[in-house]
Scaffold this motif. Structure first.
Motif, PDB file in Angstrom:
ATOM      1  N   THR A 141      33.969  18.204  32.200  1.00 11.22           N
ATOM      2  CA  THR A 141      32.896  18.085  32.808  1.00 11.22           C
ATOM      3  C   THR A 141      31.727  19.132  32.888  1.00 11.22           C
ATOM      4  O   THR A 141      32.203  20.195  32.134  1.00 11.22           O
ATOM      5  CB  THR A 141      33.346  17.829  34.470  1.00 11.22           C
ATOM      6  OG1 THR A 141      33.648  19.245  34.924  1.00 11.22           O
ATOM      7  CG2 THR A 141      34.604  17.175  34.608  1.00 11.22           C
ATOM      8  N   LYS A 142      30.718  18.747  33.390  1.00  7.52           N
ATOM      9  CA  LYS A 142      29.561  19.927  33.108  1.00  7.52           C
ATOM     10  C   LYS A 142      29.688  20.993  34.398  1.00  7.52           C
ATOM     11  O   LYS A 142      28.901  21.903  34.419  1.00  7.52           O
ATOM     12  CB  LYS A 142      28.271  19.362  33.366  1.00  7.52           C
ATOM     13  CG  LYS A 142      28.016  18.410  32.152  1.00  7.52           C
ATOM     14  CD  LYS A 142      26.576  17.561  32.492  1.00  7.52           C
ATOM     15  CE  LYS A 142      26.278  16.950  31.080  1.00  7.52           C
ATOM     16  NZ  LYS A 142      24.987  16.287  31.152  1.00  7.52           N
ATOM     17  N   GLU A 177      32.297  22.908  34.667  1.00  2.00           N
ATOM     18  CA  GLU A 177      33.557  23.696  34.301  1.00  2.00           C
ATOM     19  C   GLU A 177      33.079  25.226  34.354  1.00  2.00           C
ATOM     20  O   GLU A 177      32.023  25.528  33.877  1.00  2.00           O
ATOM     21  CB  GLU A 177      34.192  23.403  32.843  1.00  2.00           C
ATOM     22  CG  GLU A 177      34.761  21.816  32.962  1.00  2.00           C
ATOM     23  CD  GLU A 177      35.653  21.597  34.076  1.00  2.00           C
ATOM     24  OE1 GLU A 177      36.715  22.476  34.257  1.00  2.00           O
ATOM     25  OE2 GLU A 177      35.594  20.520  34.576  1.00  2.00           O
ATOM     26  N   TYR A 192      31.160  15.205  27.482  1.00  2.00           N
ATOM     27  CA  TYR A 192      30.976  15.777  28.811  1.00  2.00           C
ATOM     28  C   TYR A 192      30.780  14.437  29.577  1.00  2.00           C
ATOM     29  O   TYR A 192      29.965  13.571  29.568  1.00  2.00           O
ATOM     30  CB  TYR A 192      29.905  16.472  29.006  1.00  2.00           C
ATOM     31  CG  TYR A 192      30.335  17.998  28.514  1.00  2.00           C
ATOM     32  CD1 TYR A 192      30.870  19.055  29.126  1.00  2.00           C
ATOM     33  CD2 TYR A 192      30.118  18.503  27.095  1.00  2.00           C
ATOM     34  CE1 TYR A 192      31.098  20.273  28.844  1.00  2.00           C
ATOM     35  CE2 TYR A 192      30.547  19.891  26.706  1.00  2.00           C
ATOM     36  CZ  TYR A 192      30.980  20.511  27.458  1.00  2.00           C
ATOM     37  OH  TYR A 192      31.396  21.806  27.122  1.00  2.00           O
ATOM     38  N   ILE A 193      31.863  14.574  31.042  1.00  4.28           N
ATOM     39  CA  ILE A 193      31.529  13.494  32.031  1.00  4.28           C
ATOM     40  C   ILE A 193      30.299  14.038  32.672  1.00  4.28           C
ATOM     41  O   ILE A 193      30.048  15.053  33.237  1.00  4.28           O
ATOM     42  CB  ILE A 193      32.692  13.583  32.847  1.00  4.28           C
ATOM     43  CG1 ILE A 193      33.991  13.090  32.115  1.00  4.28           C
ATOM     44  CG2 ILE A 193      32.548  12.413  33.963  1.00  4.28           C
ATOM     45  CD1 ILE A 193      35.209  13.402  32.705  1.00  4.28           C
ATOM     46  N   LEU A 246      27.514  14.368  35.660  1.00  2.74           N
ATOM     47  CA  LEU A 246      27.501  14.617  37.272  1.00  2.74           C
ATOM     48  C   LEU A 246      26.547  13.882  37.966  1.00  2.74           C
ATOM     49  O   LEU A 246      25.614  13.460  37.470  1.00  2.74           O
ATOM     50  CB  LEU A 246      27.405  16.125  37.438  1.00  2.74           C
ATOM     51  CG  LEU A 246      28.216  17.121  36.978  1.00  2.74           C
ATOM     52  CD1 LEU A 246      27.675  18.619  37.489  1.00  2.74           C
ATOM     53  CD2 LEU A 246      29.738  16.918  37.309  1.00  2.74           C
ATOM     54  N   ILE A 288      31.693  13.630  40.331  1.00  3.50           N
ATOM     55  CA  ILE A 288      32.211  12.546  38.977  1.00  3.50           C
ATOM     56  C   ILE A 288      32.478  11.270  39.579  1.00  3.50           C
ATOM     57  O   ILE A 288      33.148  11.227  40.763  1.00  3.50           O
ATOM     58  CB  ILE A 288      32.814  13.342  38.061  1.00  3.50           C
ATOM     59  CG1 ILE A 288      34.329  13.304  38.681  1.00  3.50           C
ATOM     60  CG2 ILE A 288      32.501  14.600  37.343  1.00  3.50           C
ATOM     61  CD1 ILE A 288      35.456  13.760  37.540  1.00  3.50           C
ATOM     62  N   ASP A 344      32.674   6.950  35.375  1.00  2.00           N
ATOM     63  CA  ASP A 344      32.146   7.749  34.119  1.00  2.00           C
ATOM     64  C   ASP A 344      33.265   8.470  33.321  1.00  2.00           C
ATOM     65  O   ASP A 344      33.338   8.436  32.206  1.00  2.00           O
ATOM     66  CB  ASP A 344      31.176   8.806  34.791  1.00  2.00           C
ATOM     67  CG  ASP A 344      29.846   8.119  34.979  1.00  2.00           C
ATOM     68  OD1 ASP A 344      29.406   7.278  34.336  1.00  2.00           O
ATOM     69  OD2 ASP A 344      29.254   8.967  35.754  1.00  2.00           O
ATOM     70  N   VAL A 345      34.259   8.514  34.084  1.00  2.00           N
ATOM     71  CA  VAL A 345      35.575   9.020  33.462  1.00  2.00           C
ATOM     72  C   VAL A 345      36.089   8.163  32.598  1.00  2.00           C
ATOM     73  O   VAL A 345      36.352   8.471  31.326  1.00  2.00           O
ATOM     74  CB  VAL A 345      36.838   9.516  34.578  1.00  2.00           C
ATOM     75  CG1 VAL A 345      37.922   9.851  33.847  1.00  2.00           C
ATOM     76  CG2 VAL A 345      36.136  10.668  35.430  1.00  2.00           C
ATOM     77  N   MET A 377      39.899  19.922  32.952  1.00  2.00           N
ATOM     78  CA  MET A 377      38.971  19.411  34.203  1.00  2.00           C
ATOM     79  C   MET A 377      39.191  20.477  35.553  1.00  2.00           C
ATOM     80  O   MET A 377      40.360  20.799  35.480  1.00  2.00           O
ATOM     81  CB  MET A 377      39.125  18.062  34.697  1.00  2.00           C
ATOM     82  CG  MET A 377      38.279  17.713  36.028  1.00  2.00           C
ATOM     83  SD  MET A 377      38.398  16.349  36.445  1.00  2.00           S
ATOM     84  CE  MET A 377      37.765  15.112  35.146  1.00  2.00           C
ATOM     85  N   SER A 424      35.673  22.874  41.762  1.00  2.00           N
ATOM     86  CA  SER A 424      34.536  23.553  41.298  1.00  2.00           C
ATOM     87  C   SER A 424      34.274  24.812  42.037  1.00  2.00           C
ATOM     88  O   SER A 424      34.131  24.978  43.069  1.00  2.00           O
ATOM     89  CB  SER A 424      33.142  22.839  41.303  1.00  2.00           C
ATOM     90  OG  SER A 424      32.000  23.387  40.981  1.00  2.00           O
ATOM     91  N   ASN A 464      37.832  17.366  42.459  1.00  2.00           N
ATOM     92  CA  ASN A 464      37.878  16.231  41.750  1.00  2.00           C
ATOM     93  C   ASN A 464      38.947  15.371  41.797  1.00  2.00           C
ATOM     94  O   ASN A 464      40.313  16.033  42.255  1.00  2.00           O
ATOM     95  CB  ASN A 464      37.865  16.761  40.356  1.00  2.00           C
ATOM     96  CG  ASN A 464      36.526  17.224  39.837  1.00  2.00           C
ATOM     97  OD1 ASN A 464      35.420  16.442  40.199  1.00  2.00           O
ATOM     98  ND2 ASN A 464      36.202  18.366  39.159  1.00  2.00           N
TER      99      ASN A 464
END
Length: 407
Positions: A118-119, A121, A142-143, A145, A151, A155-156, A169, A173, A180
């Motif tokens: 993911t963006k 991370e 990248y998944i 946001l 997320i 999209d996953v 992942m 965050s 998540n």
């Protein structure tokens, strides 16, 4: 029953002044403070039974081994691993993630395979996968946001395909506070034949984590963010995966037999713990787990949610403040204030005794996604109070007023 005054009294560092003001510590996402019980048990190891572990047969060595391996048992129970063989002590989350990227990833990736991230991370969960991709010819994907920093499972599902071999992942965050849906992502990963690697540095200290229920393949976290010592952490891995992996550090402790031209390794978990291990740190981590269990993770999470919601309400009354991340979040708030640089803001708050973090938070790709160079972050833990929040918010108002007068 959670008693905040009793909890705060257990942390000696909080009973001090900084720059003439009572310390308000709002940087627990970077590192937490330590209760007296953890400090005492680490001191006790050095004062009373400092010794190496496993190979010594003398009394001090026996005590040290019991303390070290007893801590492993506590970790196993804390995250509900199925066996202590699945609990590897490391220097921290970063080292744990690197072990997986070096040992598992490089042995199982080929050209054209994909690693999904993911963006949001932390750099520690990006750079090891970049290096693994460079070494194997795999690609990073990248998944995206959502606008609120979350997320979607849609999209996953789009990102994770038959080409995916690893999904890496963060559980929570360190910038956005996003929690998540790891259990659901793990299911999607497994349906596509991939393994999931989770950065749990920001979740394990603040909420109950059951690695078997989440069905994660690897899970990494650090002691210093959960009231334990610095320099020690944990890599959890499913036993069948760890059995197949080769060590990445070689030397003492992790060997079975050494011949002139080849060697064999110990069984799990010791084959991944080369050299003299982090004995005092592991024992301190065990004490931190005892401390958190005594208070209760449910109580801690509930308290943090109350403090975070209160902080969000108070911060939103300030004109010119931008808050990043979703409404439902873990115990931190990342923000910017008008045209005040985050470092200037943190310096001004420090002059009032308030400790916050400023910078890119080891998440430069996320900063680019947010279209900012840096942010400030206030992060909360079990010892923070609404009074801490009031002092912090008052400090923000004073800082805004000061810089408004200057400019």
């Amino acid at each position: 029953m959670f008693n905040l005054d009793e909890v705060r009294a257990k942390f000696p560092i909080l009973d001090q002044e900084v720059n003439g003001h009572t310390l308000v510590y709002l940087d627990s996402a970077a590192t937490s403070q330590k209760p007296q019980s953890v400090i005492d048990i680490v001191n006790d190891y050095y004062n009373r039974y400092n010794s190496n572990v496993h190979r010594g047969v003398h009394t001090l060595g026996t005590y040290a081994t019991e303390g070290y391996e007893g801590a492993r048992e506590k970790v196993k129970n804390f995250i509900n691993a199925s066996s202590t063989m699945e609990v590897i002590f490391t220097r921290g989350t970063t080292t744990a993630l690197n072990k997986v990227a070096h040992s598992y990833a490089r042995a199982n990736l080929s050209e054209g395979d994909e690693i999904v991230l993911t963006k949001m991370e932390h750099h520690s969960n990006i750079i090891p996968w970049q290096q693994a991709a460079h070494a194997t010819g795999a690609k990073l994907r990248y998944i995206p946001l959502q606008d609120d920093g979350t997320i979607t499972l849609e999209d996953v599902r789009e990102a994770v395909t038959s080409k995916t071999k690893i999904v890496a992942m963060t559980h929570v965050s360190n910038v956005l506070g996003t929690i998540n849906p790891i259990k659901e992502v793990a299911k999607i990963a497994h349906e596509n034949g991939a393994v999931i690697v989770v950065d749990g540095a920001q979740s394990v200290p603040h909420m109950k984590v059951d690695v078997q229920d989440l069905d994660v393949d690897f899970f990494a976290f650090s002691a210093h963010k959960m009231c334990g010592p610095t320099g020690v952490g944990v890599l959890y891995g499913k036993q069948e995966l760890l059995e197949e992996m080769e060590p990445v550090e070689f030397g003492g402790e992790m060997i079975d037999f050494v011949n002139l031209y080849d060697s064999t390794w110990k069984e799990l978990p010791w084959k991944f713990e080369g050299g003299t291990p982090i004995i005092a740190g592991a024992i301190g981590l065990g004490a931190a787990i005892d401390f958190l269990n005594e208070i209760g993770l449910d109580e801690i999470e509930k308290h943090e949610q109350e403090i975070t919601e209160y902080a969000l309400e108070q911060m939103k009354t300030i004109d010119g403040i931008t808050i990043y991340g979703p409404k439902k979040r873990a115990g931190l708030v990342t923000f910017n204030l008008d045209d005040v640089h985050p470092h200037d803001l943190a310096t001004a708050l420090d002059s009032l005794g308030v400790a916050v973090r400023a910078g890119h938070h080891c998440a430069q790709p996320l900063m680019k996604e947010l279209q900012v160079a840096a942010t400030a972050r206030a992060s909360f833990y079990l010892y923070n109070s609404k009074q801490d929040v009031d002092i912090f918010v008052d400090g923000l108002k004073k800082t805004k007023e000061y810089f408004g007068d200057v400019f």
